[in-house]
Design an enzyme around this catalytic site. Structure first.
Site, PDB file in Angstrom:
ATOM      1  N   ASP A   1      37.544  33.915  40.275  1.00  0.00           N
ATOM      2  CA  ASP A   1      37.929  34.600  39.038  1.00  0.00           C
ATOM      3  C   ASP A   1      37.667  36.106  39.044  1.00  0.00           C
ATOM      4  OD1 ASP A   1      35.050  33.441  37.054  1.00  0.00           O
ATOM      5  OD2 ASP A   1      35.218  34.484  38.966  1.00  0.00           O
TER       6      ASP A   1
ATOM      7  N   ASP B   1      53.930  21.484  40.774  1.00  0.00           N
ATOM      8  CA  ASP B   1      52.549  21.922  40.585  1.00  0.00           C
ATOM      9  C   ASP B   1      52.058  21.462  39.214  1.00  0.00           C
ATOM     10  OD1 ASP B   1      51.273  24.340  42.565  1.00  0.00           O
ATOM     11  OD2 ASP B   1      50.129  23.780  40.790  1.00  0.00           O
TER      12      ASP B   1
ATOM     13  N   HIS C   1      46.941  26.726  38.091  1.00  0.00           N
ATOM     14  CA  HIS C   1      47.301  26.719  39.501  1.00  0.00           C
ATOM     15  C   HIS C   1      48.788  26.989  39.701  1.00  0.00           C
ATOM     16  CE1 HIS C   1      48.150  24.704  43.422  1.00  0.00           C
ATOM     17  NE2 HIS C   1      46.966  25.176  43.745  1.00  0.00           N
TER      18      HIS C   1
ATOM     19  N   SER D   1      47.004  26.889  49.007  1.00  0.00           N
ATOM     20  CA  SER D   1      47.969  26.871  47.900  1.00  0.00           C
ATOM     21  C   SER D   1      48.533  28.255  47.635  1.00  0.00           C
ATOM     22  CB  SER D   1      47.296  26.359  46.625  1.00  0.00           C
ATOM     23  OG  SER D   1      47.104  24.984  46.658  1.00  0.00           O
TER      24      SER D   1
END
Length: 531
Positions: free
Chosen positions: A75, A108, A167, A325
Site C-alpha cells: 500500500d 478478476d 485486485h 498478477s
C-alpha cells in the site's frame, strides 16, 4: 461438481447419470457436454465424483475447485510507472497507443468502471446497449444474461461487475488506463476497451465453474485477448477443455507468487500446454526475476515488470501492488497494441511476436521458456509471425499436460553446480542492524542464485513450542560465470524491531543455485551473532 458427458449421449441418459450419482443439474458450462451439478444433501463431493464416473455416458467429473488472485499487495504509493518504461512501452507508443476497436477481457475481482482513469475505456456490449436496452430487464442479445451491457458478475450473478477487492481494478489500469489525459496513470494500451468479467469474490477467490463460464462468454463475444491474473494448484480438465475450445482468444495468465518452480509443482492455468496461453513471471526493478515470482523453464513463457507497480484502485484512487498478477497485464496490454496494428494476425503469431522479441536477460535464462523479459517496443515494430519464436523452440512440446506423466523430459546435463558461501567479517547484532549482512557467494558455473536469511527464535522464552522464522533478508542474483559475488542482505524496519526485541544469537542462511540446465544445489549455514 463439474461433469463432462460423452458426445452423443442423450438428455435422458445424462439425467439418469446425474440421478444415479445423487446430483442435480445447475447449469451448462463452456465446452460441449460440460455441466455444473450439485450433490444432494448427504452426498459428499468425493462420492458424487466416483458415482458420476461409473456411468458409461460420463467422460469425466471433478470438483469445482477455487482459484485465487496471485497478488502480493503493497500500500505504499510511488509516483513512477517504471514497469512501462523498462518494458519498452514508450517506444511502442510511437507506433500506436491502442484503439477502441481492441478489447481485453479482465477475469478478476471486477473493475471500478466509475474510476475516472478507466470509465472512458470500459467496454459496451452492442447487443445490450442503446435505446434503453442497458436496463430494460431483457436478454436483448440472446446470450442467456440480462442487461450485460458492460460485462458480467458471476459471483453475484448480475450485470454490475464492480470490484470489492481492488485486485481487478489494479490489473485493468495497467492494461488500459486512459493515457495522455493529465490524470492518474497511463495504461499499456491507452484506448483499448476493458471488459469486466468478475469471477473472484471480495477475498480474491473464485470457482473454476465461474471462470470457465467467463472464458466462454469472452469467446462468444469475440474478445481477442483475456487477462487472468490468478493461480491455483489444482488441475482442471474442464478448464483445459474450455481454453482449448477458444483457439482464437489469447489468454495471458500469472505464474503465481510462491517463489517455486512450476515445472515441479504445477500452477493453473499457467501450466496448461496450449498454444493460446501465455504464462508470465514477475521481474523486478533490477531487471531480474522477482523474489516472489514462480518460474519454470518449460511452463512459464516470459517475464514482465511485477513489483511496486502503480495503477488504479477502487474509489478513484491509485496505488502500488506487487505480484505476477501485476506482470501479466503488461503482456496483455502489449498484445492489445499488436492487435491494433495487426488485427488479422493469428493468436500463434501474436504469441510468437511477444516471446520472440522479448529482451533476453541472464537472470531469466533457464527460468522461463524464452529466458527473456517483455519488450513491447520491439514486439509492435515487427509483423507478427510464427517464425519469430517457432513452436519447436520449447513452447508447446516442452509443456507436458498434467494428465500425461509419461511425457519425456528433455535431455540435460545432470551435474549440479557447487555452491559456497561465507560471511564477510565477523557479524555482530549491532552491525547487522545498521548495515545488514555481507556475504561472499561462489558458484562453480553460471547460475541463478536465491538467498534467504532468517532469524529463528522460540515463541516464548524457555518454551518448547515450534520455532517461528522471521525473514531478515532475501536476494536473487545471476552469476554469469564461475566466480564469487558479494551480496548484502539488509533487514527492513519491521525486522530490525524483531531483532532488537529478541536479541537472537543465531541466524539461518539458506541458498539455492540453479544452472542453465536446471540442476540445483542447496546450502544451509548457521550464522552466529556476537554481542
Amino acid at each position: 461438481m463439474i461433469v463432462r458427458f460423452r458426445a452423443g449421449s442423450e438428455a435422458a441418459e445424462r439425467a439418469a447419470a446425474r440421478d444415479a450419482a445423487g446430483t442435480e443439474h445447475e447449469r451448462r458450462l463452456g465446452a460441449a457436454g460440460l455441466q455444473l451439478v450439485d450433490p444432494e444433501p448427504g452426498v459428499s463431493a468425493h462420492e458424487a465424483v466416483e458415482r458420476l464416473e461409473r456411468s458409461d455416458h460420463v467422460l469425466y467429473a471433478e470438483r469445482d475447485v477455487l482459484r485465487s488472485a496471485a497478488v502480493t499487495p503493497n500500500d505504499r504509493y510511488y509516483r513512477s510507472q517504471w514497469g512501462l518504461q523498462m518494458a519498452g512501452f514508450p517506444r511502442a507508443w510511437d507506433l500506436t497507443t491502442g484503439s477502441s476497436a481492441t478489447s481485453v477481457g479482465v477475469l478478476d475481482s471486477g473493475v471500478d468502471f466509475t474510476h475516472a482513469d478507466l470509465a472512458p475505456n470500459i467496454w459496451r456490449n452492442q447487443g445490450e446497449s442503446g435505446d434503453g436496452r442497458e436496463t430494460n430487464g431483457r436478454d436483448d442479445d440472446g446470450n442467456g444474461l440480462v442487461d450485460d451491457w458492460r460485462g458480467w458478475d458471476w459471483v453475484d450473478d448480475d450485470g454490475v461487475p464492480a470490484d470489492p477487492n481492488g485486485h481487478g481494478t489494479h490489473v485493468a489500469g495497467t492494461i488500459g488506463a486512459r493515457g495522455n489525459d493529465l490524470r492518474g496513470v497511463a495504461g499499456a494500451a491507452w484506448r483499448a476497451r476493458i471488459v469486466p468479467l468478475r469471477v473472484l469474490d471480495a477475498n480474491g477467490s473464485g470457482r473454476v465453474s465461474d471462470i470457465i463460464t467467463a472464458y466462454a462468454y469472452a469467446a462468444r463475444a469475440r474478445i481477442p485477448i483475456v487477462n487472468a491474473s490468478m493461480s491455483g494448484q489444482h488441475f482442471s480438465q474442464a478448464e483445459l477443455d474450455t481454453l482449448r475450445a477458444a483457439p482464437q482468444m489469447l489468454v495471458v495468465v500469472a505464474a503465481g507468487n510462491e517463489s517455486r518452480d512450476n515445472d515441479v509443482t504445477g500452477s493453473y492455468p499457467c501450466n496448461y500446454p496450449l498454444p493460446n496461453v501465455i504464462c508470465v513471471a514477475a521481474s523486478d526493478q533490477d531487471d531480474g526475476l522477482a523474489g516472489l515470482s514462480n518460474y519454470g523453464r518449460r511452463s512459464v513463457d516470459l517475464a514482465a515488470p511485477g513489483t511496486r507497480i502503480l495503477s488504479t484502485r477502487p474509489g478513484g484512487t491509485w496505488g502500488l501492488m506487487s505480484g505476477t498478477s501485476m506482470a501479466s497485464p503488461h503482456v496483455a496490454g502489449a498484445a492489445a497494441l499488436i492487435t491494433t496494428l495487426w488485427p488479422e494476425a493469428s493468436v500463434a503469431a501474436k504469441r510468437a511476436a511477444l516471446l520472440g522479441t522479448a529482451e533476453r536477460r541472464p537472470s531469466l535464462a533457464g527460468r522461463t521458456v524464452s529466458g527473456a523479459r517483455l519488450d513491447a517496443g520491439r514486439a509492435v515494430s515487427v509483423e507478427p509471425s510464427e517464425s519469430l519464436f517457432p513452436a519447436d523452440a520449447g513452447i508447446d512440446p516442452a509443456r507436458p499436460q498434467q494428465s500425461d506423466p509419461a511425457s519425456p523430459a528433455p535431455e540435460r546435463d545432470a551435474t549440479p553446480p557447487r555452491l559456497f558461501a561465507r560471511v564477510i567479517a565477523k557479524p555482530t547484532l549491532r552491525r547487522t542492524l545498521r548495515r545488514g549482512l555481507r556475504l561472499r557467494v561462489r558458484c562453480s558455473e553460471a547460475c541463478s542464485l536465491r538467498i534467504v536469511l532468517t532469524v529463528v527464535r522460540p515463541r516464548a522464552a524457555g518454551s518448547r513450542a515450534a520455532r517461528r522464522r522471521v525473514v531478515v533478508g532475501t536476494a536473487s542474483r545471476w552469476i554469469g560465470r564461475p566466480g564469487a559475488r558479494v551480496v548484502r542482505l539488509r533487514p527492513n524496519r519491521r525486522v530490525r524491531r524483531v531483532l532488537r526485541r529478541g536479541r537472537p544469537r543465531m541466524l539461518l542462511l539458506r541458498a539455492l543455485a540453479v544452472d542453465r540446465a536446471g540442476n540445483r544445489a542447496k546450502l544451509r549455514r548457521v550464522v552466529r551473532l556476537r554481542r
